[in-house]
Design a protein around this motif. Structure first.
Motif, short mmCIF file in Angstrom:
data_model
loop_
_atom_site.label_atom_id
_atom_site.label_comp_id
_atom_site.label_asym_id
_atom_site.label_seq_id
_atom_site.Cartn_x
_atom_site.Cartn_y
_atom_site.Cartn_z
N LYS A 143 0.84 -1.20 0.00
CA LYS A 143 0.00 0.00 0.00
C LYS A 143 0.88 1.25 0.00
N ILE A 144 0.45 2.25 -0.74
CA ILE A 144 1.18 3.51 -0.81
C ILE A 144 0.31 4.64 -0.27
N PHE A 145 0.95 5.81 -0.02
CA PHE A 145 0.24 6.98 0.50
C PHE A 145 -0.59 6.62 1.74
N SER A 146 0.04 5.91 2.66
CA SER A 146 -0.64 5.42 3.86
C SER A 146 -0.43 6.42 5.00
N THR A 147 -1.34 7.37 5.11
CA THR A 147 -1.19 8.48 6.06
C THR A 147 -1.01 7.99 7.49
N GLY A 148 0.05 8.50 8.12
CA GLY A 148 0.32 8.17 9.52
C GLY A 148 0.77 6.75 9.75
N ALA A 149 1.27 6.08 8.71
CA ALA A 149 1.52 4.64 8.76
C ALA A 149 2.31 4.20 9.99
N LEU A 150 3.38 4.90 10.32
CA LEU A 150 4.27 4.45 11.38
C LEU A 150 3.65 4.55 12.77
N ALA A 151 2.55 5.30 12.89
CA ALA A 151 1.93 5.51 14.21
C ALA A 151 0.57 4.84 14.34
N LEU A 152 0.15 4.08 13.34
CA LEU A 152 -1.19 3.51 13.37
C LEU A 152 -1.29 2.35 14.36
N SER A 153 -2.34 2.38 15.17
CA SER A 153 -2.64 1.26 16.05
C SER A 153 -3.33 0.14 15.28
N TRP A 154 -4.13 0.54 14.30
CA TRP A 154 -4.85 -0.42 13.47
C TRP A 154 -4.80 0.01 12.01
N LEU A 155 -4.66 -0.97 11.13
CA LEU A 155 -4.67 -0.75 9.69
C LEU A 155 -5.87 -1.50 9.11
N ALA A 156 -6.75 -0.79 8.43
CA ALA A 156 -7.85 -1.43 7.72
C ALA A 156 -7.41 -1.56 6.26
N VAL A 157 -6.89 -2.72 5.91
CA VAL A 157 -6.21 -2.93 4.63
C VAL A 157 -7.20 -3.47 3.60
N TRP A 158 -7.45 -2.68 2.58
CA TRP A 158 -8.36 -3.08 1.51
C TRP A 158 -7.70 -4.18 0.68
N GLY A 159 -8.42 -5.28 0.51
CA GLY A 159 -7.85 -6.39 -0.24
C GLY A 159 -8.93 -7.39 -0.64
N ARG A 160 -8.47 -8.53 -1.15
CA ARG A 160 -9.40 -9.59 -1.57
C ARG A 160 -8.90 -10.93 -1.05
N THR A 161 -9.83 -11.86 -1.00
CA THR A 161 -9.47 -13.19 -0.54
C THR A 161 -9.06 -14.05 -1.73
N ASP A 162 -8.46 -15.20 -1.45
CA ASP A 162 -8.06 -16.12 -2.52
C ASP A 162 -9.16 -17.13 -2.82
N GLU A 163 -10.37 -16.85 -2.36
CA GLU A 163 -11.49 -17.75 -2.59
C GLU A 163 -11.99 -17.65 -4.03
N ASP A 164 -12.85 -18.58 -4.41
CA ASP A 164 -13.47 -18.56 -5.73
C ASP A 164 -14.98 -18.67 -5.55
N PRO A 165 -15.71 -17.57 -5.72
CA PRO A 165 -15.21 -16.25 -6.15
C PRO A 165 -14.57 -15.49 -4.99
N ALA A 166 -13.69 -14.58 -5.34
CA ALA A 166 -13.00 -13.77 -4.34
C ALA A 166 -13.96 -12.78 -3.70
N ARG A 167 -13.72 -12.51 -2.43
CA ARG A 167 -14.46 -11.45 -1.74
C ARG A 167 -13.54 -10.26 -1.55
N VAL A 168 -14.10 -9.07 -1.68
CA VAL A 168 -13.33 -7.84 -1.49
C VAL A 168 -13.80 -7.16 -0.21
N GLY A 169 -12.85 -6.73 0.59
CA GLY A 169 -13.18 -6.07 1.85
C GLY A 169 -11.93 -5.53 2.50
#
Length: 370
Positions: A143-169
Motif C-alpha cells: 500500500k502507498i500513500f498510507s497516512t500516519g503509517a508508522l503511528a497507526l494502532s490499526w490498519l484497515a487494509v483493503w484487499g481480496r481473498t483467494d477464494e473462488d469467487p473472491a471477496r473484497v473487503g
C-alpha cells in the motif's frame, strides 16, 4: 474547551515537523488529551457521537494549527463515524480499539491505494490478497500513500481473498504485527509530517474474523467536506499571518504600515470574501447532511478547496519575496494547501458528475414537456 487552544498548541511545533518531515506525536497527544480523536465515536459506545458539522469544525481548527495532525486525525474520526452509522468491525476488535483510545492515542486508517491500481475510486480490484491458512488469513500486499503509517494502532487494509469467487473487503490488522513493514518513502511538497509512507505486508497472520466486507456507510460527504474544512483552516492561518505582516510592515518611504493602504485593504477583503463564503457553504452542507438532507458535497469540496488555494496564492502574491522565505509560515501554508487537490473526489470527477446531472435533468424536463 476552546478549539483555538488546540490550534495554538499544534502551531507551536508545526514548522519543526514540516522541516524535518517528522511525525507529530506531540500534536496527536494534544488532540487525544482534548478528546477530539474520538469525537465521532457513537453514543452507544460511550462517545460524543459528533456529526459531520462538528467534525468539520474540529478539522478546520486542527488544519489551522498543523494540517498533518488534522489529516491523521481525520482518518481516525472517519473510521469511528463509519462504525457509528453501519458497524463493520467485529465487536471484540472494536472494543479493543475503544479501550486503547481511553489510555492514549489509537490511530486508525484505511489503506487502499496501491502502486499498480492507483486510487481505487477509479475502478479495479486490489492486488493485496489474504490467503486462508486454517483459522487465519495470511495477508500480503503493498500500500502507498498510507497516512500516519508508522503511528497507526490499526490498519484497515483493503484487499481480496483467494477464494473462488473472491471477496473484497478490509483486513483489520494491528500496527506493528509481524510481517508489517513501513518503508519511509514519503518525500512530499506538502503535509510532510503526515508520514504517508508505503506499507508492505508479507504474510501477515490475522484471524478469519478480521476480514470484514460490510461497513458500506456512505461517508463521501464526510470525506469531501471534512477535508475541505481542514484546508480552509490552512488558508485561515495564512490570512492571519498576512494580516499581522501588513500591520507590522512599515516601509521607510511610506512611514506607516501597509495595512493602512486601500490597495492592501481591498486585497485582504478579496481573501476574506473567499474564505467566508467557502466556510459558510461547507458548514451549511455539513449541517444539512447531519439533518438527513441530500447535499452535493463534491461541489462543496470543489468550491471550498479552490477558495482555500486561491486565498493563499493571493496572500503570497501580495507579500512577494517574504512569502516564499522559509522562515515565514506562508511558504509552508502554500505547500500544504496545494495538497487539497489530490483528495477524492478530484475536480475532474466532480465536474463531470455535475455536468452529467445537469444535462440529464434538462433532457428529462424536455421529455416531460407536452
Amino acid at each position: 474547551m476552546s478549539l483555538d487552544v488546540v490550534t495554538a498548541a499544534l502551531a507551536e511545533h508545526a514548522a519543526e515537523h514540516d522541516r524535518d518531515a517528522s511525525f507529530p506525536h506531540d500534536g496527536i497527544a494534544v488532540v487525544h488529551k482534548h478528546g477530539l480523536l474520538t469525537a465521532t465515536v457513537a453514543t452507544r459506545y460511550g462517545g460524543e457521537g459528533a456529526g459531520l458539522a462538528r467534525t468539520a469544525d474540529i478539522l478546520e481548527a486542527l488544519g489551522a494549527g498543523d494540517p498533518a495532525v488534522a489529516l491523521v486525525t481525520a482518518m481516525t474520526l472517519f473510521t469511528h463515524a463509519a462504525q457509528a452509522r453501519e458497524p463493520s468491525w467485529p465487536a471484540e476488535l472494536y472494543d479493543e480499539l475503544l479501550a486503547e483510545s481511553r489510555t492514549g492515542p489509537a490511530l486508525v486508517n484505511a489503506l487502499r491505494v496501491e502502486p499498480e491500481l492507483g486510487s481505487p475510486v477509479r475502478g479495479g480490484l486490489p492486488a493485496t490478497i489474504g490467503r486462508r491458512d486454517g483459522d487465519s488469513w495470511l495477508v500480503s500486499g503493498h500500500k502507498i500513500f498510507s497516512t500516519g503509517a508508522l503511528a497507526l494502532s490499526w490498519l484497515a487494509v483493503w484487499g481480496r481473498t483467494d477464494e473462488d469467487p473472491a471477496r473484497v473487503g478490509s483486513f483489520l490488522i494491528r500496527g506493528g504485527s509481524p510481517g508489517v513493514r513501513i518503508e519511509p518513502t514519503w518525500d512530499h511538497l506538502g503535509l510532510r509530517a503526515s508520514r504517508s509512507d508505503d506499507v508492505h505486508l508479507d504474510g501477515v497472520r490475522v484471524p478469519l474474523s478480521s476480514f470484514v466486507t460490510g461497513g458500506s456507510a456512505d461517508l463521501r460527504a464526510w470525506n469531501a467536506l471534512g477535508l475541505t474544512a481542514l484546508y480552509l483552516g490552512v488558508a485561515r492561518s495564512a490570512r492571519d499571518w498576512l494580516i499581522a505582516f501588513l500591520h507590522e510592515r512599515t516601509p521607510a518611504a511610506l512611514g506607516r504600515p501597509l495595512a493602512t493602504l486601500p490597495r492592501f485593504q481591498a486585497a485582504v477583503g478579496e481573501i476574506e470574501a473567499l474564505l467566508v463564503s467557502a466556510s459558510a457553504l461547507v458548514r451549511a452542507q455539513a449541517a444539512a447532511h447531519d439533518a438527513g438532507l441530500a447535499v452535493d458535497a463534491g461541489i462543496g469540496k470543489l468550491i471550498g478547496t479552490r477558495a482555500a488555494i486561491s486565498a493563499v496564492e493571493q496572500a503570497v502574491a501580495l507579500v512577494g519575496n517574504n512569502a516564499l522565505t522559509r522562515r515565514n509560515p506562508l511558504e509552508r501554508h502554500l505547500r500544504d494547501v496545494l495538497c487539497a487537490r489530490i483528495h477524492t473526489p478530484q475536480d475532474d470527477t466532480i465536474l463531470a458528475a455535475a455536468g452529467q446531472a445537469a444535462l440529464s435533468q434538462h433532457s428529462q424536463l424536455k421529455e416531460q414537456t407536452p
